[in-house]
Enzyme design. Structure first.
Site, PDB file in Angstrom:
ATOM      1  N   PRO A   7     -31.750  61.513  49.712  1.00  0.00           N
ATOM      2  CG  PRO A   7     -32.899  62.463  47.917  1.00  0.00           C
ATOM      3  CD  PRO A   7     -31.557  62.423  48.569  1.00  0.00           C
ATOM      4  CD  GLU A  34     -26.373  64.655  38.038  1.00  0.00           C
ATOM      5  OE1 GLU A  34     -25.181  64.298  37.859  1.00  0.00           O
ATOM      6  OE2 GLU A  34     -27.247  64.586  37.178  1.00  0.00           O
ATOM      7  NE  ARG A  72     -38.854  68.488  69.827  1.00  0.00           N
ATOM      8  CZ  ARG A  72     -39.559  67.452  70.272  1.00  0.00           C
ATOM      9  NH1 ARG A  72     -39.177  66.227  70.011  1.00  0.00           N
ATOM     10  NH2 ARG A  72     -40.653  67.642  70.993  1.00  0.00           N
ATOM     11  CG  ASP A  87     -43.982  66.303  71.456  1.00  0.00           C
ATOM     12  OD1 ASP A  87     -45.038  66.747  71.936  1.00  0.00           O
ATOM     13  OD2 ASP A  87     -42.966  66.983  71.294  1.00  0.00           O
TER      14      ASP A  87
HETATM   15  C1  4GT Z   1     -33.963  65.415  49.529  1.00  0.00           C
HETATM   16  C2  4GT Z   1     -33.426  64.996  50.722  1.00  0.00           C
HETATM   17  C3  4GT Z   1     -32.053  65.243  50.958  1.00  0.00           C
HETATM   18  C4  4GT Z   1     -31.896  66.245  48.870  1.00  0.00           C
HETATM   19  C5  4GT Z   1     -34.270  64.281  51.706  1.00  0.00           C
HETATM   20  C6  4GT Z   1     -27.932  65.604  47.028  1.00  0.00           C
HETATM   21  C7  4GT Z   1     -28.067  66.827  46.181  1.00  0.00           C
HETATM   22  C8  4GT Z   1     -29.178  65.471  47.835  1.00  0.00           C
HETATM   23  C9  4GT Z   1     -29.308  67.529  46.615  1.00  0.00           C
HETATM   24  C10 4GT Z   1     -29.767  66.861  47.864  1.00  0.00           C
HETATM   25  N1  4GT Z   1     -33.221  66.034  48.621  1.00  0.00           N
HETATM   26  N2  4GT Z   1     -31.323  65.872  50.023  1.00  0.00           N
HETATM   27  N3  4GT Z   1     -31.448  64.877  52.102  1.00  0.00           N
HETATM   28  N4  4GT Z   1     -35.497  63.891  51.312  1.00  0.00           N
HETATM   29  N5  4GT Z   1     -31.182  66.825  47.886  1.00  0.00           N
HETATM   30  O1  4GT Z   1     -33.847  64.038  52.820  1.00  0.00           O
END
Ligand code: 4GT
Length: 156
Positions: A7, A34, A72, A87
């Site tokens: 994220p 984490e 794709r 699309d």
């Molecule tokens: C959300 C996304 C992602 C996670 C996203 C590291 C440990 C990240 C768990 C993982 N959550 N990865 N790529 N929104 N969680 O892309």
């Protein structure tokens, strides 16, 4: 490239997906808990990519989403060559509504223009639907949209 799904990364977009079709391959790294030790990230990871502002338990599903979106867009993957290019987001607008058989379903008819065989009118109708939907649902996309010369004419 080595790509880390997290994220904290840049949000994936259709234009970056198309850029990634140029790679011969990629290594996608997925974390759990984490995430991954910062020293490994700084030394070995070329790109950090997020799917959006929400948290999952692992990066595996995001990795599969990334793979699907890139695959794709590779040549010869989709049956109808044109369809990937038509699309949502490709021209900056949401997709128009689509209809299949039968002509009438649950008392609802397929819009007449689509059965007319008049390709120019169909294209215009689809564009007007894209515009209406994008204005209603995604004012951010509408704001950023730059029409082609033909689209500008239709908008007038
Ligand atoms: C959300 C996304 C992602 C996670 C996203 C590291 C440990 C990240 C768990 C993982 N959550 N990865 N790529 N929104 N969680 O892309």
């Amino acid at each position: 490239p080595v790509i880390y799904m997290s994220p904290q990364g840049q949000t994936l977009s259709e234009s970056s997906v198309v850029d990634m079709t140029e790679y011969d391959g990629m290594i996608i790294l997925c974390g759990r808990y984490e995430g991954i030790d910062e020293r490994l990230l700084s030394q070995y990871v070329d790109m950090e990519i997020s799917l959006g502002d929400y948290v999952l338990t692992g990066g595996e599903l995001p990795a599969m989403v990334l793979m699907d979106s890139v695959i794709r867009r590779l040549p010869d993957i989709m049956g109808d060559d044109k369809s990937a290019e038509q699309d949502s987001f490709v021209d900056g607008l949401l997709d128009c509504p689509h209809y299949t058989k039968p002509h009438e379903f649950a008392g609802m008819a397929v819009p007449k223009v689509l059965l007319s065989g008049h390709h120019a009118n169909i294209a215009k109708w689809r564009f007007s639907q894209q515009v209406e939907r994008t204005q209603a649902r995604r004012p951010d996309l509408w704001q950023a949209f730059t029409p082609t010369v033909e689209q500008a004419k239709w908008l007038k």
